[in-house]
Motif scaffolding. Structure first.
Motif, PDB file in Angstrom:
ATOM      1  N   THR A  11       0.836  -1.205   0.000  1.00 42.42           N
ATOM      2  CA  THR A  11       0.000   0.000   0.000  1.00 42.42           C
ATOM      3  C   THR A  11       0.868   1.251   0.000  1.00 42.42           C
ATOM      4  O   THR A  11       0.605   2.202  -0.741  1.00 42.42           O
ATOM      5  N   TRP A  13       3.968   1.488  -1.117  1.00 42.94           N
ATOM      6  CA  TRP A  13       4.632   1.580  -2.415  1.00 42.94           C
ATOM      7  C   TRP A  13       3.674   2.132  -3.463  1.00 42.94           C
ATOM      8  O   TRP A  13       4.040   2.992  -4.262  1.00 42.94           O
ATOM      9  N   LYS A  14       2.453   1.645  -3.481  1.00 46.95           N
ATOM     10  CA  LYS A  14       1.481   2.116  -4.477  1.00 46.95           C
ATOM     11  C   LYS A  14       1.226   3.609  -4.306  1.00 46.95           C
ATOM     12  O   LYS A  14       1.145   4.350  -5.284  1.00 46.95           O
ATOM     13  N   ARG A  15       1.109   4.071  -3.075  1.00 49.94           N
ATOM     14  CA  ARG A  15       0.914   5.502  -2.806  1.00 49.94           C
ATOM     15  C   ARG A  15       2.102   6.315  -3.313  1.00 49.94           C
ATOM     16  O   ARG A  15       1.941   7.380  -3.910  1.00 49.94           O
ATOM     17  N   LYS A  39      -0.439  -3.172 -12.031  1.00 47.78           N
ATOM     18  CA  LYS A  39      -1.262  -2.083 -11.481  1.00 47.78           C
ATOM     19  C   LYS A  39      -0.432  -1.159 -10.597  1.00 47.78           C
ATOM     20  O   LYS A  39      -0.646   0.047 -10.581  1.00 47.78           O
ATOM     21  N   LEU A  40       0.504  -1.719  -9.857  1.00 49.39           N
ATOM     22  CA  LEU A  40       1.403  -0.902  -9.036  1.00 49.39           C
ATOM     23  C   LEU A  40       2.207   0.042  -9.913  1.00 49.39           C
ATOM     24  O   LEU A  40       2.405   1.200  -9.590  1.00 49.39           O
TER      25      LEU A  40
END
Length: 94
Positions: A11, A13-15, A39-40
Motif C-alpha cells: 500500500t 509503495w502504491k501511494r 497495477k502498481l
C-alpha cells in the motif's frame, strides 16, 4: 512514530508510485512477480518504469512468479530486466 514492521508495504509503495511526476523513474526490484504487479507500476506519471526480477525456471514452475504477471508488465510498456539471485524487494523512485 510509525512502527514500520506493522505496515503494509504494498500500500505504501502504491501511494509513492501514484505520487510520481513525468520526470520521475520508478525502479522495482522483486524476485517474484505475481498478481497485478502491473497495477502498481501503471499508477502515477513516471516517464520510466522498470522491473528487475529473477527468471529461473523454478520460480515460474513453483508459481512464485507467473507468466501472466510478466506479460502484463510488458504490455504496459514496463522495462523488465533479469537479475540472477535477486532476494529482496525494493521500490526506488528517482
Amino acid at each position: 512514530m510509525e512502527t514500520p514492521i506493522l505496515k503494509d508495504m504494498a500500500t505504501r509503495w502504491k501511494r509513492a508510485v501514484a505520487s510520481t511526476v513525468e520526470t520521475d523513474s520508478v525502479l522495482v526490484f522483486s524476485p517474484y512477480l505475481t498478481g497485478r504487479v502491473d497495477k502498481l507500476l501503471t499508477v502515477g506519471k513516471a516517464a520510466k518504469r522498470s522491473v528487475f526480477t529473477r527468471f529461473d525456471m523454478e520460480t515460474f514452475v513453483s508459481g512464485a512468479s507467473t507468466i501472466t504477471a510478466l506479460r502484463r508488465l510488458i504490455e504496459a510498456k514496463v522495462e523488465v530486466w533479469k537479475v540472477d539471485g535477486l532476494h529482496a524487494k525494493m521500490v526506488i523512485i528517482e
